[in-house]
Design a protein around this motif. Structure first.
Motif, short mmCIF file in Angstrom:
data_model
loop_
_atom_site.label_atom_id
_atom_site.label_comp_id
_atom_site.label_asym_id
_atom_site.label_seq_id
_atom_site.Cartn_x
_atom_site.Cartn_y
_atom_site.Cartn_z
N SER A 69 0.82 -1.21 0.00
CA SER A 69 0.00 0.00 0.00
C SER A 69 0.86 1.26 0.00
CB SER A 69 -0.93 0.00 1.22
OG SER A 69 -1.60 1.23 1.36
N ILE A 74 -1.65 3.12 -2.83
CA ILE A 74 -3.05 2.76 -3.02
C ILE A 74 -3.62 2.32 -1.68
CG2 ILE A 74 -2.70 2.07 -5.42
CD1 ILE A 74 -2.84 -0.84 -4.49
N LYS A 77 -7.00 -1.61 1.51
CA LYS A 77 -8.14 -2.46 1.18
C LYS A 77 -8.00 -3.00 -0.24
CE LYS A 77 -13.21 -2.46 1.07
NZ LYS A 77 -14.44 -1.63 1.30
N GLN A 78 -7.52 -2.18 -1.16
CA GLN A 78 -7.32 -2.63 -2.54
C GLN A 78 -6.21 -3.67 -2.61
OE1 GLN A 78 -9.09 -1.74 -5.57
NE2 GLN A 78 -8.01 -3.67 -5.94
N ALA A 81 -7.46 -6.96 -1.56
CA ALA A 81 -8.26 -7.57 -2.63
C ALA A 81 -7.36 -8.27 -3.64
CB ALA A 81 -9.11 -6.51 -3.32
N TYR A 82 -6.22 -7.65 -3.97
CA TYR A 82 -5.28 -8.28 -4.89
C TYR A 82 -4.69 -9.57 -4.29
CZ TYR A 82 -5.22 -3.96 -7.70
OH TYR A 82 -5.56 -2.90 -8.50
N GLU A 85 -7.14 -12.21 -4.51
CA GLU A 85 -7.34 -12.58 -5.91
C GLU A 85 -6.41 -13.72 -6.32
OE1 GLU A 85 -8.33 -9.31 -8.97
OE2 GLU A 85 -6.20 -9.76 -9.29
N ARG A 126 -0.26 -5.81 -10.11
CA ARG A 126 -1.66 -5.41 -10.32
C ARG A 126 -1.84 -3.91 -10.08
NH1 ARG A 126 -5.42 -6.15 -12.26
NH2 ARG A 126 -7.14 -6.98 -11.00
N ALA A 127 -1.13 -3.40 -9.08
CA ALA A 127 -1.31 -1.99 -8.71
C ALA A 127 -0.64 -1.04 -9.69
CB ALA A 127 -0.78 -1.76 -7.31
#
Length: 277
Positions: A69, A74, A77-78, A81-82, A85, A126-127
């Motif tokens: 993060s 970012i 929480k995102q 999620a990754y 995933e 991903r980010a």
């Protein structure tokens, strides 16, 4: 004199080290017994002889989420999620199980699929949505497949990319030789320094995970520096052993952070992720 007062009194005398020895011995014995149990279980149940795989403790996984993060700027929480995933990707998991079972090298690979800190690599890709990822050191190709999975997800969202995977061993990367993962992986066999020098397009994300000697790690970062795209991210899998990337970051005016993983139920103390950006 009660027991507490007696202990406090003894603590002020030359007898304190002797009196404390039984408690210290019990503490060490409990720790060593736990490590021995885990080591014995691993010897009897695991096939791996290097590049150990394991799950992270829940605390370590949470720290990894915050690490990514901060680096990628970012919300955590995102990042979570990754991480979820990649961990819940049943298609990838089934592919890995099948590829391991069919390989001539299956005797040196565990049947369980565990990604450890590689989920952090996935989340970073991903980010940041890189167009070109370069990794050095492939071995079976677990890391390559993880990176490829992130790139395939990015492509579904309109941000395609490829990973160039470099290794000197011609047998490396058997896990990454099956579609759709192979469709975004360019496996290059040869010396990593020469292969980096031959790259014909800018590098958005570079990961050192090959020869872990300090000298070779430094040579890789020096070699890739003129190949980097603006704003490129540098990662090292060697951060728990050397300060090479931190020194490179300082020399080139970048920021640097390090994360050290904590394996769950494993004797190995873990590795980490070093990042310069």
């Amino acid at each position: 004199m009660d027991r507490i007062k007696l202990r406090r009194a003894v603590a002020r005398t030359p007898l304190a080290p002797i009196a404390a020895f039984p408690k210290r011995l019990r503490t060490v014995a409990r720790h060593d017994a736990k490590v021995l149990r885990r080591s014995a279980r691993w010897l009897l149940t695991s096939r791996e002889h290097h590049n150990y795989t394991y799950d992270l403790t829940s605390l370590s996984r949470n720290h990894l989420a915050w690490f990514v993060s901060v680096v990628c700027d970012i919300p955590v929480k995102q990042v979570r999620a990754y991480l979820g995933e990649i961990e819940s990707d049943d298609g990838l998991r089934q592919h890995l199980l099948a590829a391991i079972a069919a390989s001539d090298r299956r005797g040196l690979a565990d049947k369980e699929i565990r990604y450890a800190r590689r989920i952090g690599w996935y989340a970073i890709v991903r980010a940041t949505r890189p167009t070109h990822v370069v990794e050095t050191g492939v071995d079976k190709g677990l890391g390559s497949v993880v990176l490829a999975s992130a790139l395939l997800r990015n492509a579904q969202e309109g941000h395609p990319g490829r990973v160039t995977s470099l290794d000197i061993n011609p047998e490396a990367g058997y896990l990454a030789r099956v579609a759709p993962w192979s469709e975004v992986v360019d496996l290059v066999i040869g010396d990593s320094i020469a292969s980096i020098g031959a790259l014909d397009r800018p590098v958005d994300l570079f990961l050192h995970d090959s020869d872990h000697s300090r000298a070779h790690e430094k040579r890789e970062f020096d070699a890739v520096e003129p190949k980097l795209a603006p704003g490129a991210i540098l990662l090292t899998d060697n951060v728990t052993s050397t300060n090479v990337l931190a020194e490179h970051a300082e020399r080139t005016g970048r920021r640097f952070l390090a994360y050290r993983e904590s394996p769950a139920n494993h004797w190995y103390p873990g590795d980490g992720i070093g990042v310069a950006w």
